[in-house]
Design a protein around this motif. Structure first.
Motif, PDB file in Angstrom:
ATOM      1  N   ALA A  67       0.837  -1.213   0.000  1.00  0.00           N
ATOM      2  CA  ALA A  67       0.000   0.000   0.000  1.00  0.00           C
ATOM      3  C   ALA A  67       0.864   1.252   0.000  1.00  0.00           C
ATOM      4  O   ALA A  67       0.591   2.211  -0.730  1.00  0.00           O
ATOM      5  CB  ALA A  67      -0.933  -0.008   1.215  1.00  0.00           C
ATOM      6  N   GLY A  68       1.921   1.257   0.804  1.00  0.00           N
ATOM      7  CA  GLY A  68       2.831   2.398   0.814  1.00  0.00           C
ATOM      8  C   GLY A  68       3.550   2.567  -0.512  1.00  0.00           C
ATOM      9  O   GLY A  68       3.790   3.698  -0.965  1.00  0.00           O
ATOM     10  N   PHE A  69       3.884   1.432  -1.141  1.00  0.00           N
ATOM     11  CA  PHE A  69       4.534   1.496  -2.452  1.00  0.00           C
ATOM     12  C   PHE A  69       3.584   2.059  -3.500  1.00  0.00           C
ATOM     13  O   PHE A  69       3.982   2.855  -4.351  1.00  0.00           O
ATOM     14  CB  PHE A  69       5.029   0.102  -2.860  1.00  0.00           C
ATOM     15  N   ALA A  70       2.305   1.660  -3.435  1.00  0.00           N
ATOM     16  CA  ALA A  70       1.300   2.203  -4.358  1.00  0.00           C
ATOM     17  C   ALA A  70       1.176   3.711  -4.178  1.00  0.00           C
ATOM     18  O   ALA A  70       1.071   4.465  -5.156  1.00  0.00           O
ATOM     19  CB  ALA A  70      -0.044   1.519  -4.140  1.00  0.00           C
ATOM     20  N   ASP A  71       1.184   4.161  -2.924  1.00  0.00           N
ATOM     21  CA  ASP A  71       1.142   5.606  -2.669  1.00  0.00           C
ATOM     22  C   ASP A  71       2.354   6.297  -3.282  1.00  0.00           C
ATOM     23  O   ASP A  71       2.241   7.389  -3.862  1.00  0.00           O
ATOM     24  CB  ASP A  71       1.108   5.877  -1.165  1.00  0.00           C
ATOM     25  N   ALA A  72       3.527   5.662  -3.165  1.00  0.00           N
ATOM     26  CA  ALA A  72       4.748   6.254  -3.720  1.00  0.00           C
ATOM     27  C   ALA A  72       4.697   6.310  -5.245  1.00  0.00           C
ATOM     28  O   ALA A  72       5.180   7.271  -5.853  1.00  0.00           O
ATOM     29  CB  ALA A  72       5.971   5.469  -3.251  1.00  0.00           C
ATOM     30  N   LEU A  73       4.101   5.287  -5.875  1.00  0.00           N
ATOM     31  CA  LEU A  73       3.942   5.322  -7.332  1.00  0.00           C
ATOM     32  C   LEU A  73       3.119   6.539  -7.747  1.00  0.00           C
ATOM     33  O   LEU A  73       3.432   7.219  -8.726  1.00  0.00           O
ATOM     34  CB  LEU A  73       3.267   4.039  -7.833  1.00  0.00           C
ATOM     35  N   ARG A  74       2.061   6.802  -6.990  1.00  0.00           N
ATOM     36  CA  ARG A  74       1.244   7.984  -7.290  1.00  0.00           C
ATOM     37  C   ARG A  74       2.035   9.265  -7.038  1.00  0.00           C
ATOM     38  O   ARG A  74       1.942  10.223  -7.809  1.00  0.00           O
ATOM     39  CB  ARG A  74      -0.034   7.947  -6.452  1.00  0.00           C
ATOM     40  N   GLU A  75       2.804   9.281  -5.976  1.00  0.00           N
ATOM     41  CA  GLU A  75       3.575  10.476  -5.624  1.00  0.00           C
ATOM     42  C   GLU A  75       4.583  10.839  -6.707  1.00  0.00           C
ATOM     43  O   GLU A  75       4.749  12.014  -7.044  1.00  0.00           O
ATOM     44  CB  GLU A  75       4.286  10.259  -4.294  1.00  0.00           C
ATOM     45  N   VAL A  76       5.259   9.834  -7.265  1.00  0.00           N
ATOM     46  CA  VAL A  76       6.284  10.126  -8.273  1.00  0.00           C
ATOM     47  C   VAL A  76       5.704  10.216  -9.676  1.00  0.00           C
ATOM     48  O   VAL A  76       6.399  10.579 -10.623  1.00  0.00           O
ATOM     49  CB  VAL A  76       7.433   9.094  -8.238  1.00  0.00           C
ATOM     50  N   GLY A  77       4.418   9.861  -9.845  1.00  0.00           N
ATOM     51  CA  GLY A  77       3.784   9.950 -11.153  1.00  0.00           C
ATOM     52  C   GLY A  77       4.234   8.883 -12.121  1.00  0.00           C
ATOM     53  O   GLY A  77       4.361   9.125 -13.327  1.00  0.00           O
ATOM     54  N   TYR A  78       4.447   7.665 -11.614  1.00  0.00           N
ATOM     55  CA  TYR A  78       4.891   6.579 -12.488  1.00  0.00           C
ATOM     56  C   TYR A  78       3.852   6.286 -13.561  1.00  0.00           C
ATOM     57  O   TYR A  78       2.654   6.215 -13.293  1.00  0.00           O
ATOM     58  CB  TYR A  78       5.142   5.312 -11.663  1.00  0.00           C
ATOM     59  N   GLU A  79       4.332   6.085 -14.781  1.00  0.00           N
ATOM     60  CA  GLU A  79       3.499   5.657 -15.905  1.00  0.00           C
ATOM     61  C   GLU A  79       4.141   4.441 -16.553  1.00  0.00           C
ATOM     62  O   GLU A  79       5.338   4.450 -16.836  1.00  0.00           O
ATOM     63  CB  GLU A  79       3.348   6.767 -16.948  1.00  0.00           C
ATOM     64  N   GLY A  80       3.348   3.422 -16.809  1.00  0.00           N
ATOM     65  CA  GLY A  80       3.880   2.245 -17.474  1.00  0.00           C
ATOM     66  C   GLY A  80       3.294   0.967 -16.901  1.00  0.00           C
ATOM     67  O   GLY A  80       2.288   0.974 -16.200  1.00  0.00           O
ATOM     68  N   TRP A  81       3.974  -0.138 -17.211  1.00  0.00           N
ATOM     69  CA  TRP A  81       3.516  -1.456 -16.784  1.00  0.00           C
ATOM     70  C   TRP A  81       3.832  -1.707 -15.317  1.00  0.00           C
ATOM     71  O   TRP A  81       4.903  -1.349 -14.831  1.00  0.00           O
ATOM     72  CB  TRP A  81       4.177  -2.551 -17.607  1.00  0.00           C
ATOM     73  N   ILE A  82       2.903  -2.342 -14.645  1.00  0.00           N
ATOM     74  CA  ILE A  82       3.112  -2.926 -13.321  1.00  0.00           C
ATOM     75  C   ILE A  82       2.894  -4.425 -13.484  1.00  0.00           C
ATOM     76  O   ILE A  82       1.810  -4.856 -13.883  1.00  0.00           O
ATOM     77  CB  ILE A  82       2.128  -2.362 -12.286  1.00  0.00           C
ATOM     78  N   VAL A  83       3.913  -5.211 -13.210  1.00  0.00           N
ATOM     79  CA  VAL A  83       3.821  -6.667 -13.363  1.00  0.00           C
ATOM     80  C   VAL A  83       3.711  -7.297 -11.981  1.00  0.00           C
ATOM     81  O   VAL A  83       4.571  -7.080 -11.122  1.00  0.00           O
ATOM     82  CB  VAL A  83       5.049  -7.229 -14.101  1.00  0.00           C
ATOM     83  N   ILE A  84       2.638  -8.039 -11.758  1.00  0.00           N
ATOM     84  CA  ILE A  84       2.493  -8.784 -10.511  1.00  0.00           C
ATOM     85  C   ILE A  84       3.210 -10.120 -10.657  1.00  0.00           C
ATOM     86  O   ILE A  84       2.944 -10.870 -11.591  1.00  0.00           O
ATOM     87  CB  ILE A  84       1.015  -9.033 -10.171  1.00  0.00           C
ATOM     88  N   GLU A  85       4.117 -10.394  -9.720  1.00  0.00           N
ATOM     89  CA  GLU A  85       4.820 -11.671  -9.735  1.00  0.00           C
ATOM     90  C   GLU A  85       4.659 -12.374  -8.386  1.00  0.00           C
ATOM     91  O   GLU A  85       4.680 -11.752  -7.336  1.00  0.00           O
ATOM     92  CB  GLU A  85       6.309 -11.483 -10.022  1.00  0.00           C
ATOM     93  N   GLN A  86       4.509 -13.671  -8.454  1.00  0.00           N
ATOM     94  CA  GLN A  86       4.484 -14.525  -7.272  1.00  0.00           C
ATOM     95  C   GLN A  86       5.100 -15.855  -7.686  1.00  0.00           C
ATOM     96  O   GLN A  86       4.401 -16.795  -8.069  1.00  0.00           O
ATOM     97  CB  GLN A  86       3.050 -14.726  -6.762  1.00  0.00           C
ATOM     98  N   ASP A  87       6.432 -15.915  -7.638  1.00  0.00           N
ATOM     99  CA  ASP A  87       7.128 -17.082  -8.168  1.00  0.00           C
ATOM    100  C   ASP A  87       6.568 -18.370  -7.589  1.00  0.00           C
ATOM    101  O   ASP A  87       6.568 -18.565  -6.372  1.00  0.00           O
ATOM    102  CB  ASP A  87       8.618 -17.013  -7.855  1.00  0.00           C
ATOM    103  N   ALA A  88       6.102 -19.247  -8.452  1.00  0.00           N
ATOM    104  CA  ALA A  88       5.536 -20.519  -8.010  1.00  0.00           C
ATOM    105  C   ALA A  88       6.647 -21.544  -7.822  1.00  0.00           C
ATOM    106  O   ALA A  88       7.586 -21.597  -8.619  1.00  0.00           O
ATOM    107  CB  ALA A  88       4.534 -21.032  -9.037  1.00  0.00           C
ATOM    108  N   PRO A  89       6.571 -22.368  -6.789  1.00  0.00           N
ATOM    109  CA  PRO A  89       7.547 -23.460  -6.668  1.00  0.00           C
ATOM    110  C   PRO A  89       7.419 -24.400  -7.857  1.00  0.00           C
ATOM    111  O   PRO A  89       6.349 -24.909  -8.124  1.00  0.00           O
ATOM    112  CB  PRO A  89       7.124 -24.165  -5.377  1.00  0.00           C
ATOM    113  N   ALA A  90       8.465 -24.585  -8.574  1.00  0.00           N
ATOM    114  CA  ALA A  90       8.626 -25.455  -9.746  1.00  0.00           C
ATOM    115  C   ALA A  90       7.420 -26.283 -10.158  1.00  0.00           C
ATOM    116  O   ALA A  90       6.296 -25.820 -10.164  1.00  0.00           O
ATOM    117  CB  ALA A  90       9.827 -26.340  -9.511  1.00  0.00           C
ATOM    118  N   THR A  91       7.638 -27.517 -10.542  1.00  0.00           N
ATOM    119  CA  THR A  91       6.561 -28.322 -11.113  1.00  0.00           C
ATOM    120  C   THR A  91       5.662 -28.899 -10.027  1.00  0.00           C
ATOM    121  O   THR A  91       5.997 -28.931  -8.854  1.00  0.00           O
ATOM    122  CB  THR A  91       7.137 -29.475 -11.945  1.00  0.00           C
ATOM    123  N   GLY A  92       4.512 -29.395 -10.450  1.00  0.00           N
ATOM    124  CA  GLY A  92       3.606 -30.048  -9.524  1.00  0.00           C
ATOM    125  C   GLY A  92       2.616 -29.122  -8.858  1.00  0.00           C
ATOM    126  O   GLY A  92       1.852 -29.544  -7.993  1.00  0.00           O
TER     127      GLY A  92
END
Length: 290
Positions: free
Chosen positions: A243-268
């Motif tokens: 939430a604080g990072f989202a506020d900072a994105l607004r503060e600095v006026g970031y424009e572009g892609w935001i990629v959500i990552e949640q590395d999954a443990p390998a196979t299975g």
């Protein structure tokens, strides 16, 4: 200053799709799941896994894609440039409706053996005397991207030569390359994503939002073990102040892609569970205004 233009992408790594194990889920099924979950785009995953036609059919944009090069090895770097140029051909084949959302070639390093074995900013990185040549090759790679009409984003990463905030700042000093600010990797390397965004905002060309747990990382093991143990949990289940990072994105006026990552443990992995996580991750980000 408010955020004026962002789009949110998912990534094949969330499904356990890394460099080789691309048979876990077909591209069409993966993209359909992402579109249904409300994502605007996707990271490429391994080059060749997704194609322009797949993205068009799914109605998704391409946020970028990972390309590592051996910046510390002169001969290896020259050999790896062919792979970068092949990736750029893929990226430039994708339709783009707004230049702010053109794919970002994600420049990165291969694993550093000592840092991969003990990730988190503990093992030594690039020796001081080796930095000028290393950075010069990063600059060459950035220039190759720009010659293809795309702006790169260098991705610092646990277990590699560029892992800590100090490493990033050295790279920023010696090159003009943009940075992919990854909240999870920075947090686990001892950094503060909010402070880093404010300090590096004029060099941030892409954002990866992932949660992370220093508690899990402290259990020990190499990077593969840490990921399997859940050092990158679903959003809201780790320690990163998203939430604080989202506020900072607004503060600095970031424009572009935001990629959500949640590395999954390998196979299975349970694909239904992964899709549920990705829907929840997207909803979580909506809850903080992104």
């Amino acid at each position: 200053m408010a955020v004026t233009a962002t789009r949110v992408a998912s990534a094949p790594v969330n499904f356990g799709i890394y460099s080789r194990n691309t048979d876990l889920i077909g591209a069409g099924e993966l993209l359909a799941g992402m579109a249904e979950a409300g994502y605007d785009g996707v990271d490429s995953g391994p080059i060749g896994y997704l194609h322009s036609d797949d993205l068009v059919r799914a109605g998704l944009g391409l946020a970028g894609g990972w390309v590592d090069l051996r910046y510390g090895d002169a001969d290896g770097f020259e050999a790896d440039l062919a792979g970068l140029r092949a990736a750029l051909e893929v990226f430039t084949s994708v339709p783009v409706d707004d230049p702010r959302f053109a794919p970002r070639p994600t420049l990165a390093c291969p694993s550093n053996v000592a840092r991969f074995a003990k990730p988190g900013g503990v093992a030594p990185g690039i020796p001081g005397e080796a930095w000028p040549e290393f950075a010069a090759r990063v600059q060459i790679a950035a220039n190759v991207c720009r010659q293809a009409g795309l702006e790169p984003a260098f991705h610092y990463h646990l277990g590699t030569d560029v892992e800590t905030a100090a490493d990033v700042e050295k790279l920023l000093e010696l090159t003009d390359v943009g940075i992919c600010l990854d909240t999870g990797h920075l947090w686990l390397a001892g950094g503060d994503p909010v402070a880093a965004l404010k300090a590096w905002s004029d060099r941030v060309t892409q954002v990866h939002i992932k949660d992370a747990s220093r508690t899990v990382l402290a259990q020990g093991g190499d990077l593969t073990t840490a990921v399997a143990n859940g050092c990158f949990p679903a959003l809201g289940q780790g320690e990163v102040d998203i939430a604080g990072f989202a506020d900072a994105l607004r503060e600095v006026g970031y424009e572009g892609w935001i990629v959500i990552e949640q590395d999954a443990p390998a196979t299975g992995q349970d694909l239904d569970a992964i899709l549920a996580d990705q829907r929840a991750n997207r909803e979580f980000l909506r809850g903080v205004g992104l």
